[in-house]
Scaffold this active site. Structure first.
Site, PDB file in Angstrom:
ATOM      1  NE  ARG A   1      -7.617 -37.644 -19.991  1.00  0.00           N
ATOM      2  CZ  ARG A   1      -7.094 -36.859 -19.430  1.00  0.00           C
ATOM      3  NH1 ARG A   1      -7.515 -35.927 -19.095  1.00  0.00           N
ATOM      4  NH2 ARG A   1      -6.401 -36.790 -18.730  1.00  0.00           N
TER       5      ARG A   1
ATOM      6  CB  ALA B   1      -3.135 -20.840 -15.312  1.00  0.00           C
TER       7      ALA B   1
ATOM      8  N   GLY C   1      -4.924 -35.218 -11.749  1.00  0.00           N
ATOM      9  CA  GLY C   1      -3.849 -36.556 -10.932  1.00  0.00           C
ATOM     10  C   GLY C   1      -2.606 -35.911 -10.865  1.00  0.00           C
ATOM     11  N   GLY C   2      -1.873 -35.471 -11.072  1.00  0.00           N
ATOM     12  CA  GLY C   2      -0.917 -34.222 -10.814  1.00  0.00           C
ATOM     13  C   GLY C   2      -0.076 -35.164 -11.786  1.00  0.00           C
TER      14      GLY C   2
ATOM     15  CD  GLU D   1      -9.268 -19.697  -5.545  1.00  0.00           C
ATOM     16  OE1 GLU D   1     -10.169 -20.722  -5.154  1.00  0.00           O
ATOM     17  OE2 GLU D   1      -8.251 -20.134  -6.215  1.00  0.00           O
TER      18      GLU D   1
ATOM     19  CB  ILE E   1       0.049 -29.724 -15.260  1.00  0.00           C
ATOM     20  CG1 ILE E   1      -0.874 -30.278 -14.244  1.00  0.00           C
ATOM     21  CG2 ILE E   1       1.389 -29.392 -14.516  1.00  0.00           C
ATOM     22  CD1 ILE E   1       0.026 -31.380 -13.631  1.00  0.00           C
TER      23      ILE E   1
ATOM     24  CD  GLU F   1     -11.017 -27.314 -17.335  1.00  0.00           C
ATOM     25  OE1 GLU F   1     -11.864 -27.822 -17.106  1.00  0.00           O
ATOM     26  OE2 GLU F   1     -10.346 -27.377 -16.030  1.00  0.00           O
TER      27      GLU F   1
ATOM     28  CG  ASN G   1     -10.564 -29.269 -11.331  1.00  0.00           C
ATOM     29  OD1 ASN G   1     -11.071 -29.608 -10.080  1.00  0.00           O
ATOM     30  ND2 ASN G   1     -10.342 -29.802 -12.558  1.00  0.00           N
TER      31      ASN G   1
END
Length: 498
Positions: free
Chosen positions: A326, A47, A80-81, A67, A482, A466, A75
């Site tokens: 999930r 983001a 998982g990309g 950062e 993503i 998130e 994160n």
């Protein structure tokens, strides 16, 4: 005051385990400014990076990303990309019919009626733009689509390195190329507010080392156009997550980076933001109890679920649709127990012929978090699974592969076509890990943070990813984080510079 004291209490309690220091916002009046920026971005994941790039492309200047950790990417770099988007070139190449409406419908179903349809639709309609941003920056993806649990069609790209770093690294390079200022080891310490409660600046601690909360130097930074909070979730803040779900103790594993402790989210609550869906914390049903964090098994499982079976070790039988959403799968796995009620992780069984196609398969076997067997008898003996029921289950499942209809759990068999379960087999153990927090601050489709008292946007305060709540409802579909992070980061930049 009661609400603020309660939230302050939650933050103080969370410090006991995760040790995040309580940030404190204060009036900006009388503050001596150390620096001024036009746009301050807190967090360097999907983001934050997307917001910075979009802001620069729209003519923005004097943009700085802060950062708190030593490395950029947060994160996002270790996820998982996996990137879901409708109407993509790969879908056209494979002849897959999809649309934003179809993607939103899939997400609303997983959200169990409480997802934010407006934001989901906004993300789906702009997901291809975000995907294109990653491609323009140099991200590389496998030349095939995956169909993750809960998705009605294959729409998921995955980076060739099978992790989010395949996106964050190219985006980071693009930020540097565009002249975005980047500051690591710089922790957000609170907002500096104008007389109306809007954001006039931020406090940061430069030279910060995680766990050493009083180190470094405090700076006051005046912000001309807006602050974008993109700090991610709070899955590593054990006390805070236990306050929402008491079962998520320190004994429950977590896939997140250590910095996912939620201080900026709590501080937004303190200045008036609305908490939404804090109790909805998602566990990943593809994780393994045999390795730490996200590990190698997670991506391996995600790829192989469509043409594999998950079986209960006590019965040798399937117990779920392997590509359900999930929450459905995580709940089903958590019910697998031994005679004493202790966890009895189920097995995912895949033909080696198919499993070896995924790039992490070799590492799963190399590091002992997966096993290869030349026969079903050897598999059953190793894990103590009753042989006869397991043999019958495999034979029955292969019948479903042949007919294309799963009579046990209604699994979509499209991606299993022609992929029969046959020796040699590869096996991994499954057990959910805390992965994603659906809860956070409420925003509108313009990425503006809303005030709990007025329902209107808090001046110059934006959030994406998130750290926000309510978008996905009860359960987020895999590979939808993503696009949400990037689209809403881009949206925040567009809103600021409109």
């Amino acid at each position: 005051m009661g609400r603020r004291n309660f939230i302050k209490g939650m933050a103080a309690a969370s410090a006991a385990v995760a040790t995040p220091a309580l940030a404190l916002s204060e009036p900006a009046k009388g503050i001596k400014w150390d620096k001024q920026v036009d746009i301050a971005i807190i967090g360097s994941g999907f983001a934050g990076l997307a917001a910075a790039i979009e802001a620069k492309r729209l003519g923005g200047n004097n943009i700085e990303i802060f950062e708190k950790m030593a490395v950029y990417g947060g994160n996002s770099a270790i996820n998982g990309g996996l990137f879901a988007a409708p109407n993509t070139p790969l879908q056209a190449k494979e002849g897959r019919k999809d649309s934003p409406d179809t993607m939103v419908a899939d997400q609303l179903k997983a959200g169990r009626g409480i997802a934010d349809e407006k934001i989901l639709r906004h993300v789906a309609e702009h997901a291809m733009e975000a995907l294109q941003m990653t491609l323009d920056a140099g991200a590389e993806y496998h030349p095939y689509l995956q169909q993750l649990g809960g998705h009605s069609v294959p729409r998921t790209y995955q980076t060739t390195v099978s992790c989010g770093g395949g996106i964050t690294q190219p985006l980071l390079k693009e930020c540097k190329k565009l002249g975005v200022t980047l500051s690591n080891r710089t922790k957000f310490e609170g907002f500096l507010l104008d007389e109306q409660g809007g954001v006039e600046g931020i406090k940061v601690r430069r030279g910060y080392y995680f766990g050493k909360e009083d180190g470094g130097n405090l700076e006051h930074i005046k912000v001309g156009k807006g602050v974008i909070v993109a700090t991610g979730g709070f899955a590593q803040n054990i006390n805070l997550r236990m306050a929402q779900d008491p079962t998520l103790t320190s004994e429950v594993g977590c896939t997140n980076a250590k910095g996912a402790t939620g201080e900026a989210m709590l501080e937004m609550f303190r200045v008036g933001a609305v908490p939404v869906h804090m109790a909805h914390i998602q566990s990943g049903p593809w994780a393994s109890p045999d390795e730490g964090g996200f590990g190698y098994v997670s991506n391996y499982s995600i790829y192989n679920f469509p043409h594999s079976i998950a079986v209960d070790r006590r019965t040798g039988l399937r117990f779920m649709d392997e590509i359900a959403d999930r929450k459905t799968r995580a709940d089903a796995q958590l019910e697998r127990r031994d005679e004493q009620g202790n966890p009895n992780p189920p097995l995912m069984i895949t033909s080696y012929k198919q499993s070896k196609q995924h790039p992490t398969a070799k590492k799963v076997l190399k590091y002992g978090v997966g096993w290869k067997f030349d026969s079903v008898e050897a598999l059953a003996e190793h894990f103590g699974v009753p042989l006869a029921p397991l043999k019958q289950q495999i034979e029955e499942y292969n019948g479903y592969v042949k007919t294309g209809v799963d009579k046990q759990f209604g699994k979509n068999m499209a991606k299993a076509k022609g992929k029969y379960l046959e020796a040699p087999f590869t096996v991994v153990r499954l057990w959910p890990k805390v992965h994603y927090c659906q809860g956070g601050v409420q925003i509108n489709p313009r990425a503006e943070v809303l005030n709990s008292m007025t329902g209107k946007p808090i001046s110059k305060l934006f959030a994406a990813g998130e750290v926000t709540g309510g978008t996905h409802g009860v359960s987020r579909l895999g590979s939808c984080s993503i696009p949400e992070c990037m689209v809403m980061g881009m949206t925040a930049a567009r809103t600021i510079l409109a």
